[in-house]
Scaffold this motif. Structure first.
Motif, PDB file in Angstrom:
ATOM      1  N   ARG A 144       0.854  -1.184   0.000  1.00 15.81           N
ATOM      2  CA  ARG A 144       0.000   0.000   0.000  1.00 15.81           C
ATOM      3  C   ARG A 144       0.895   1.240   0.000  1.00 15.81           C
ATOM      4  O   ARG A 144       1.333   1.706   1.045  1.00 15.81           O
ATOM      5  N   VAL A 145       1.214   1.736  -1.188  1.00 16.12           N
ATOM      6  CA  VAL A 145       2.031   2.932  -1.332  1.00 16.12           C
ATOM      7  C   VAL A 145       1.100   4.110  -1.595  1.00 16.12           C
ATOM      8  O   VAL A 145       0.355   4.127  -2.572  1.00 16.12           O
ATOM      9  N   ASP A 146       1.129   5.086  -0.703  1.00 14.69           N
ATOM     10  CA  ASP A 146       0.218   6.234  -0.734  1.00 14.69           C
ATOM     11  C   ASP A 146       1.000   7.467  -1.182  1.00 14.69           C
ATOM     12  O   ASP A 146       1.966   7.865  -0.532  1.00 14.69           O
ATOM     13  N   ALA A 147       0.587   8.054  -2.290  1.00 15.27           N
ATOM     14  CA  ALA A 147       1.259   9.264  -2.797  1.00 15.27           C
ATOM     15  C   ALA A 147       0.398  10.502  -2.637  1.00 15.27           C
ATOM     16  O   ALA A 147       0.699  11.549  -3.210  1.00 15.27           O
ATOM     17  N   THR A 148      -0.694  10.417  -1.874  1.00 20.20           N
ATOM     18  CA  THR A 148      -1.628  11.537  -1.759  1.00 20.20           C
ATOM     19  C   THR A 148      -1.050  12.667  -0.927  1.00 20.20           C
ATOM     20  O   THR A 148      -0.151  12.466  -0.109  1.00 20.20           O
ATOM     21  N   GLY A 149      -1.589  13.849  -1.149  1.00 18.61           N
ATOM     22  CA  GLY A 149      -1.185  15.018  -0.369  1.00 18.61           C
ATOM     23  C   GLY A 149      -0.019  15.747  -0.995  1.00 18.61           C
ATOM     24  O   GLY A 149       0.734  15.177  -1.794  1.00 18.61           O
ATOM     25  N   PRO A 150       0.158  17.013  -0.646  1.00 16.82           N
ATOM     26  CA  PRO A 150       1.265  17.794  -1.194  1.00 16.82           C
ATOM     27  C   PRO A 150       2.602  17.341  -0.619  1.00 16.82           C
ATOM     28  O   PRO A 150       2.681  16.809   0.492  1.00 16.82           O
ATOM     29  N   ASN A 151       3.650  17.550  -1.391  1.00 14.49           N
ATOM     30  CA  ASN A 151       5.002  17.208  -0.961  1.00 14.49           C
ATOM     31  C   ASN A 151       5.667  18.470  -0.406  1.00 14.49           C
ATOM     32  O   ASN A 151       6.077  19.347  -1.159  1.00 14.49           O
ATOM     33  N   PHE A 152       5.758  18.572   0.921  1.00 11.51           N
ATOM     34  CA  PHE A 152       6.358  19.737   1.561  1.00 11.51           C
ATOM     35  C   PHE A 152       7.849  19.564   1.821  1.00 11.51           C
ATOM     36  O   PHE A 152       8.461  20.363   2.517  1.00 11.51           O
TER      37      PHE A 152
END
Length: 323
Positions: free
Chosen positions: A216-224
Motif C-alpha cells: 500500500r504505497v500512498d502518494a496523496t497530499g502535497p510534498n512539503f
C-alpha cells in the motif's frame, strides 16, 4: 544580452540561493544579484521572488529558464569547440541528498582535482532529461527511460548502479524494533511516498512494486519536502516511507527514526545514466568505472521489468555503442 548574467540566473534558479550561485561562479553574491537585476531590467520582467530560504522563480522566470539554459549551453559548446574537454563534467542528479549525488561525491573525494559540476534539472518527465542531454545542457543525467520509444538514437541509457530500499519509521511504529523486514511484512502498512509524479520513472517503479508485493504505497497530499515528511514519521505510529540506502537524510536526535533494510528479497531502485551516443565527455568513463566497483546486491534482489530491458546498454564504458 550579457551571457554571464544569463549564467548567473541559471545557477541561481538551479541552486535556489544567490550565495550558492556566487560560490560556484567564483564571484560575490552582490555581483550575482547585480547581474540578475540587470537581466530583469533588460527583459522587463521579474525572474525571481526573494524568500526567507533564497529565491524562487516567477512564472516569467520559469518560462525563461529552458531558453537561458540553451544560451549557456551554446556558449559552453562554443568554448569547448576550441578547448576540448576543458569544461567540467556536468551531471544531472535527482537531488543533492540522493544516492546519485552521494556516489558522485565519493568519486570526487577519491579523485582529487576532478572538475565536476553536479546540477539538478528539476524535471519529472524523463523525456525532458533526454532533451537536455541532446542539447548539451548536461553531459549525463541520472534518469531512466522506461519506454524505448522515448529514447532517441542520439542518446544512450546505460546501467549505473542499483539503490537498495530501506523502510523509515518512527519509534512508535509496529516495525520499529525490526533489524530487517521482508516485503511480505510491509503488507497492510501505510507507506507514504509524497511527490510521485505521474509519468515519471519512479511512478512506474512504484506501480510495479505494489503489483508485485501487494503493498500500500500512498502518494496523496502535497510534498512539503523531506524535513516535513521526517517530522510526520517521528510522530506517527502507522506511517512509514521508503528511501534508498545511500540517500542522505538528517533529522533531529529526538525524532529517533529507524532505517530498516528490506531483505528476502532485497528491493532495489535501478539507477541509469543518460549520455550522448557520440563524443561523450572524456570524464565520464572514469565515473562509470567507479560505479562498477560498488558492492553487488544479493542474488534474490527484485528489480522492475525495465531494469533489464534488452534495448538498455549494460556496458561498463561510455564509448560508442554498437548500432
Amino acid at each position: 544580452m550579457d551571457t554571464e548574467a544569463v549564467r548567473s540566473f541559471v545557477r541561481a534558479a538551479e541552486l535556489g540561493q544567490l550565495r550558492h550561485a556566487a560560490d560556484e561562479l567564483g564571484v560575490t553574491q552582490q555581483a550575482v544579484s547585480k547581474r540578475i537585476a540587470a537581466l530583469e531590467r533588460a527583459l522587463g520582467v521579474r525572474l525571481f521572488t526573494r524568500t526567507a530560504r533564497g529565491v524562487e522563480l516567477t512564472l516569467d522566470g520559469q518560462a525563461f529558464l529552458p531558453h537561458a539554459r540553451a544560451v549557456v549551453a551554446d556558449v559552453d559548446r562554443a568554448v569547448a569547440a576550441i578547448r576540448r574537454g576543458s569544461r567540467a563534467l556536468r551531471v544531472d542528479v535527482l537531488g543533492l541528498r540522493s544516492a546519485q549525488a552521494v556516489v558522485l561525491h565519493d568519486y570526487w573525494r577519491s579523485h582529487p582535482g576532478t572538475e565536476l559540476d553536479v546540477v539538478t534539472l528539476k524535471v519529472d518527465d524523463p523525456r525532458l532529461a533526454v532533451a537536455a542531454v541532446q542539447a548539451g545542457d548536461v553531459d549525463a543525467s541520472f534518469r531512466s527511460v522506461t519506454d524505448p520509444a522515448a529514447l532517441p538514437r542520439e542518446v544512450r541509457m546505460i546501467h549505473a548502479f542499483h539503490s537498495p530500499l530501506e523502510l523509515v519509521v518512527g519509534p512508535r511504529h509496529p516495525l520499529a524494533p525490526a533489524r530487517a523486514v521482508t516485503p511480505d511484512r510491509l503488507r497492510g502498512h501505510r507507506i507514504w511516498v509524497p511527490g510521485i509524479a505521474p509519468g515519471s520513472e519512479w511512478a512506474d517503479f512504484y506501480d510495479q512494486l505494489t503489483a508485485a508485493f501487494g503493498l500500500r504505497v500512498d502518494a496523496t497530499g502535497p510534498n512539503f519536502g523531506n524535513e516535513v515528511l521526517l517530522d510526520i514519521l517521528a510522530d506517527s505510529d502507522d506511517v512509514a516511507t521508503l528511501v534508498g540506502s545511500r540517500d542522505r537524510y538528517v533529522w533531529p536526535a529526538g525524532h529517533d527514526l529507524r532505517r530498516i533494510p528490506i531483505a528476502r528479497p532485497t528491493l532495489a531502485y535501478p539507477l541509469s545514466l543518460l549520455l550522448p551516443r557520440e563524443n561523450p565527455h572524456p570524464g565520464l568513463d572514469a565515473v562509470v568505472r567507479h560505479f562498477a566497483n560498488l558492492a553487488p546486491l544479493p542474488e534474490d534482489t527484485w528489480l522492475p521489468s525495465w531494469a533489464t530491458a534488452p534495448w538498455r546498454d549494460h556496458g561498463s564504458g561510455t564509448g560508442r555503442a554498437p548500432r
